[in-house]
Design an enzyme around this catalytic site. Structure first.
Site, PDB file in Angstrom:
ATOM      1  CE  LYS A 107      -2.347  -0.964   3.697  1.00 40.66           C
ATOM      2  NZ  LYS A 107      -1.818  -2.410   4.326  1.00 40.66           N
ATOM      3  NE  ARG A 183      -5.973  -1.177   9.186  1.00 34.22           N
ATOM      4  CZ  ARG A 183      -4.558  -1.114   9.138  1.00 34.22           C
ATOM      5  NH1 ARG A 183      -3.986  -2.177   9.857  1.00 34.22           N
ATOM      6  NH2 ARG A 183      -4.013  -0.186   8.497  1.00 34.22           N
ATOM      7  NE  ARG A 218       6.866  -2.810   6.252  1.00 36.94           N
ATOM      8  CZ  ARG A 218       5.623  -2.773   6.283  1.00 36.94           C
ATOM      9  NH1 ARG A 218       5.038  -2.409   4.981  1.00 36.94           N
ATOM     10  NH2 ARG A 218       5.008  -3.121   7.187  1.00 36.94           N
ATOM     11  NE  ARG A 247       5.166  -0.389  10.529  1.00 30.98           N
ATOM     12  CZ  ARG A 247       3.845  -0.697   9.951  1.00 30.98           C
ATOM     13  NH1 ARG A 247       3.843  -0.145   8.874  1.00 30.98           N
ATOM     14  NH2 ARG A 247       3.100  -1.319  10.411  1.00 30.98           N
ATOM     15  NE  ARG A 258       1.443  -5.132  11.476  1.00 30.94           N
ATOM     16  CZ  ARG A 258       2.423  -5.026  10.711  1.00 30.94           C
ATOM     17  NH1 ARG A 258       3.710  -5.560  11.161  1.00 30.94           N
ATOM     18  NH2 ARG A 258       2.495  -4.270   9.691  1.00 30.94           N
TER      19      ARG A 258
HETATM   20  P1  ADP Z   1      -0.247  -2.562   8.472  1.00 29.71           P
HETATM   21  O1  ADP Z   1      -1.367  -2.264   7.635  1.00 29.71           O
HETATM   22  O2  ADP Z   1       1.136  -2.853   7.856  1.00 29.71           O
HETATM   23  O3  ADP Z   1      -0.265  -3.119   9.633  1.00 29.71           O
HETATM   24  P2  ADP Z   1      -0.387   0.284   9.331  1.00 29.71           P
HETATM   25  O4  ADP Z   1       0.881   1.232   9.396  1.00 29.71           O
HETATM   26  O5  ADP Z   1      -1.489   0.492   8.392  1.00 29.71           O
HETATM   27  O6  ADP Z   1       0.276  -1.186   9.256  1.00 29.71           O
HETATM   28  O7  ADP Z   1      -1.045   0.231  10.731  1.00 29.71           O
HETATM   29  C1  ADP Z   1      -0.216   0.066  11.848  1.00 29.71           C
HETATM   30  C2  ADP Z   1      -0.786  -0.284  13.201  1.00 29.71           C
HETATM   31  O8  ADP Z   1      -1.710   0.990  13.467  1.00 29.71           O
HETATM   32  C3  ADP Z   1      -2.023  -1.241  13.080  1.00 29.71           C
HETATM   33  O9  ADP Z   1      -1.442  -2.728  13.406  1.00 29.71           O
HETATM   34  C4  ADP Z   1      -2.918  -1.066  14.147  1.00 29.71           C
HETATM   35  O10 ADP Z   1      -2.672  -1.121  15.383  1.00 29.71           O
HETATM   36  C5  ADP Z   1      -2.904   0.414  14.100  1.00 29.71           C
HETATM   37  N1  ADP Z   1      -4.103   0.956  12.831  1.00 29.71           N
HETATM   38  C6  ADP Z   1      -3.870   1.510  11.547  1.00 29.71           C
HETATM   39  N2  ADP Z   1      -5.083   1.829  11.169  1.00 29.71           N
HETATM   40  C7  ADP Z   1      -6.138   1.291  11.861  1.00 29.71           C
HETATM   41  C8  ADP Z   1      -7.412   1.207  11.732  1.00 29.71           C
HETATM   42  N3  ADP Z   1      -8.252   1.804  10.782  1.00 29.71           N
HETATM   43  N4  ADP Z   1      -8.002   0.601  13.084  1.00 29.71           N
HETATM   44  C9  ADP Z   1      -7.571   0.362  13.926  1.00 29.71           C
HETATM   45  N5  ADP Z   1      -5.984   0.273  14.223  1.00 29.71           N
HETATM   46  C10 ADP Z   1      -5.515   1.041  13.140  1.00 29.71           C
END
Ligand code: ADP
Length: 302
Positions: A107, A183, A218, A247, A258
């Site tokens: 993404k 999400r 990564r 990260r 995740r």
């Molecule tokens: P990834 O998609 O690789 O897990 P992101 O950078 O999008 O990583 O998100 C990192 C973390 O931020 C997620 O594991 C979650 O804890 C939190 N997060 C991000 N977007 C949301 C969302 N829409 N709802 C709930 N938690 C979120």
């Protein structure tokens, strides 16, 4: 979540993350070994062509003019449906795009390309939350324990933040690219209940086995924001290599959590966007993924 908490995060994001919203990041280099052969899906494009008829056409913005997306036929169609004043120039509203996919589905790489081509505001909820954690805002403190465990932040924390951000003038004027939201079904419901609709829902499909490998290797350059992979696309510059960061949730243990969270919610979220969905094979080379995505977005804007 009270409004003071939300406002303070939004204020912080505007100040502290303005760069991330407006500076296109470079796509990471690719190697053939990481990706399977390219296959563009025409089925999803056809679906999207059909859905473009649902687009709302407004006279609120000059966005389309500025980018050469001025369409005489759609203007005439709207004029005859909604107005007798054919002398008023009517243009399409700026793009509203949602991109979804598992952790490390690509993404971030695709968002940088989309943002730079269409001039939309990139809103990554992951980046927003990481910025809040780093700044130790109230939302950040609350979100940290969930993020550290690889779990989703509670819906009530993130929903208000996103709704407020989408209502800001830059998003209204330029359009937006929502990355990492919605999400959960509750988040999708909250968006639609607040009258926010998207033109296009892009889903990057990548098998879990590839995702784990991508996540664990990564690394990010904190100076340029560029993403590398220690095996597939390491930096050639020693100085860059030395400053790369991982990260805290990019470990094998946390990516499993995740992925579980992702699989538990993804079908319900996709179900909210069937009319505007485009599923893209995210295991292809990034350039091939972009090509399919651009065709899909162009089809919506045509
Ligand atoms: P990834 O998609 O690789 O897990 P992101 O950078 O999008 O990583 O998100 C990192 C973390 O931020 C997620 O594991 C979650 O804890 C939190 N997060 C991000 N977007 C949301 C969302 N829409 N709802 C709930 N938690 C979120």
């Amino acid at each position: 979540m009270n409004s003071i908490m939300r406002s303070s995060l939004v204020f912080f994001l505007l100040l502290g993350s303005a760069n991330a919203f407006f500076t296109p990041q470079q796509a990471s280099p690719s190697t053939a070994s990481l990706y399977t052969p390219a296959t563009a899906t025409t089925e999803s494009l056809t679906k999207l062509h059909a859905s473009k008829n649902k687009q709302k056409v407004t006279s609120r913005t000059n966005w389309a003019n500025a980018r050469g997306y001025f369409s005489t036929s759609s203007i005439n169609a709207v004029d005859s449906e909604t107005s007798t004043d054919t002398t008023t120039a009517t243009t399409k509203s700026p793009p509203k795009i949602i991109i979804a996919g598992a952790p490390a589905s690509g993404k971030g790489t695709q968002c940088a390309i989309i943002q730079s081509k269409y001039g939309v505001i990139h809103l990554s909820t992951g980046d927003m939350l990481r910025a809040a954690v780093a700044a130790k805002t109230e939302v950040g403190v609350l979100a940290k324990e969930y993020m550290d465990a690889g779990k989703l932040v509670p819906d009530e924390v993130i929903i208000g933040v996103v709704k407020d951000r989408l209502a800001m003038p830059d998003c209204i004027a330029n359009g937006w690219l929502l990355d990492g939201f919605p999400r959960t079904p509750a988040q999708a419901m909250a968006l639609s209940e607040s009258g926010v609709s998207a033109d296009c829902f892009i889903f990057l499909n990548v098998p879990d086995s590839i995702l784990v490998e991508r996540v664990v290797g990564r690394r990010t350059d904190p100076v340029t924001g560029k993403i590398y992979h220690m095996t597939f696309s390491p930096p050639t510059d020693e100085e860059v290599l030395a400053r790369l960061e991982q990260r805290s949730d990019d470990t094998e243990e946390k990516v499993k959590v995740r992925l579980e969270q992702f699989h538990a919610n993804v079908e319900a979220v996709k179900g909210s966007y069937v009319d505007i969905a485009v599923e893209v094979d995210g295991a292809q080379r990034p350039e091939d993924v972009s090509e399919v995505i651009m065709k899909s977005i162009d089809a919506v804007l045509a």
